[in-house]
Design a protein around this motif. Structure first.
Motif, short mmCIF file in Angstrom:
data_model
loop_
_atom_site.label_atom_id
_atom_site.label_comp_id
_atom_site.label_asym_id
_atom_site.label_seq_id
_atom_site.Cartn_x
_atom_site.Cartn_y
_atom_site.Cartn_z
N GLU A 189 9.67 1.26 2.08
CA GLU A 189 11.13 1.18 1.95
C GLU A 189 11.59 -0.21 1.54
N ALA A 190 10.77 -1.22 1.82
CA ALA A 190 11.10 -2.59 1.42
C ALA A 190 10.59 -2.92 0.02
N GLY A 191 9.96 -1.95 -0.62
CA GLY A 191 9.44 -2.19 -1.96
C GLY A 191 8.14 -2.95 -2.00
N LYS A 192 7.45 -3.03 -0.86
CA LYS A 192 6.18 -3.73 -0.80
C LYS A 192 5.03 -2.75 -1.02
N PRO A 193 3.88 -3.24 -1.49
CA PRO A 193 2.73 -2.34 -1.68
C PRO A 193 2.28 -1.75 -0.35
N LEU A 194 1.92 -0.48 -0.37
CA LEU A 194 1.38 0.15 0.82
C LEU A 194 -0.01 -0.40 1.13
N LEU A 195 -0.36 -0.40 2.40
CA LEU A 195 -1.68 -0.85 2.82
C LEU A 195 -2.65 0.33 2.83
N ASN A 196 -3.91 0.04 2.54
CA ASN A 196 -5.02 1.00 2.66
C ASN A 196 -4.86 2.20 1.73
N VAL A 197 -4.36 1.94 0.54
CA VAL A 197 -4.20 3.01 -0.44
C VAL A 197 -5.57 3.42 -0.98
N VAL A 198 -5.78 4.71 -1.08
CA VAL A 198 -7.07 5.26 -1.52
C VAL A 198 -7.21 5.15 -3.03
N ASN A 199 -8.37 4.70 -3.47
CA ASN A 199 -8.72 4.75 -4.89
C ASN A 199 -9.18 6.17 -5.18
N ARG A 200 -8.39 6.94 -5.87
CA ARG A 200 -8.69 8.36 -6.04
C ARG A 200 -9.96 8.58 -6.88
N ASP A 201 -10.27 7.65 -7.77
CA ASP A 201 -11.48 7.79 -8.57
C ASP A 201 -12.74 7.62 -7.71
#
Length: 310
Positions: free
Chosen positions: A295-307
């Protein structure tokens, strides 16, 4: 404008997580609506577990992210209807639980505790174990869980080697990577711990060929994923004495069928997928922190690399 958060997990988890999520979202200063039933085109975030029943994300046209309650994402990462960021659970409670379990079973093997606990035959054999620096441990997988376990074992003085797909640098841990690094890591591992993700690239990481690389009598600890091990190859290696013992917490089929040979094998310890559990209090805070970041426009943490699948 309200942030709409859908909780999609087993129904019995809702009364556990609801107050924790509400508390965290309030502390983040968010105006929110949290529920288990929200019109799909109104949902901003989904707090998700793969066994909650939701499989089709296409109707969720306003969706910003899916925030998993599980560390493993193999059951969702390949879902073609999911086109928004997917964040896996990296939670200090889960990490601590895994570290404690791994260290406990490494020490069990290192100290030869099974012999003294289960064999009380009146025979006095005063064989003392070596000290930790003389015991070679290998951790396969240096993500959040693997790194934490490797650091803890290194702090205890063990000779720790870690292996990962790509190069890592962890103080006190010999870090190897790639195919050549895997062979080198296995060739000296008296106790090996598997903490790799479940992906096509990691399936049967321990197979007939790689098990043969381990020193004769090596011990295996698998709290990672069942498909990391070729079961038939492991049973053969146990029967031949190439592998001295295996402690297995995860399996291809769970619960482990009652007629599976692991249950009755004298060189196998089965634990029922208890190495680490998601702790609701700490997991809820991780979820709320990520929603606040979104909501603050910051990158999410622990985002999965789908590849890569993790």
């Amino acid at each position: 404008m309200s942030v709409n958060v859908l909780f999609s997990a087993r129904p019995e988890l809702w009364p556990v997580y609801q107050p924790l999520l509400e508390k965290g979202l309030n502390q983040a200063g968010l105006n929110f609506h949290l529920a288990t039933d929200i019109e799909p085109d109104q949902v901003d975030y989904i707090v998700y577990a793969p066994n909650g029943g939701l499989l089709d994300f296409a109707p969720y046209t306003r969706l910003k992210a899916v925030l998993s309650l599980w560390a493993g994402v193999e059951n969702i990462a390949g879902n073609e209807t999911l086109t928004v960021p997917l964040a896996r659970m990296v939670d200090h409670g889960l990490t601590q639980g895994m570290t404690e379990w791994v260290v406990g079973h490494v020490l069990r093997y290192h100290l030869g505790m099974d012999q003294h606990i289960t064999v009380q035959d009146g025979v006095w054999i005063p064989d003392a174990p070596p000290l930790a620096p003389e015991r070679r441990i290998c951790i396969l997988g240096l993500g959040a869980l693997g790194e934490a376990a490797a650091r803890a074992l290194a702090t205890l003085g063990f000779d720790v080697t870690g292996w990962s797909r790509t190069a890592k640098d962890i103080p006190g841990v010999r870090c190897l990577h790639g195919d050549t690094g895997l062979r080198a890591a296995l060739s000296q591992a008296e106790i090996i711990v598997l903490l790799l993700p479940d992906t096509p690239a990691t399936t049967n990481t321990l197979n007939a060929e790689t098990l043969a690389l381990l020193p004769k009598g090596a011990r295996i600890i698998n709290p990672g994923r069942g498909p990391l091990i070729d079961d038939d190859a492991l049973l053969s290696a146990l029967n031949s004495g190439q592998i001295g013992h295996a402690t297995l917490d995860v399996f291809r089929v769970e619960p482990l069928p009652t007629d599976h040979p692991y249950w009755a094998h004298p060189k196998v310890t089965v634990t029922p997928h208890i190495a680490s559990e998601t702790r609701p209090a700490t997991a809820a805070q991780v979820i709320c922190d990520n929603i606040a970041r979104g909501e603050a426009g910051k990158p999410l943490l622990n985002v999965v690399n789908r590849d890569l699948g993790y």
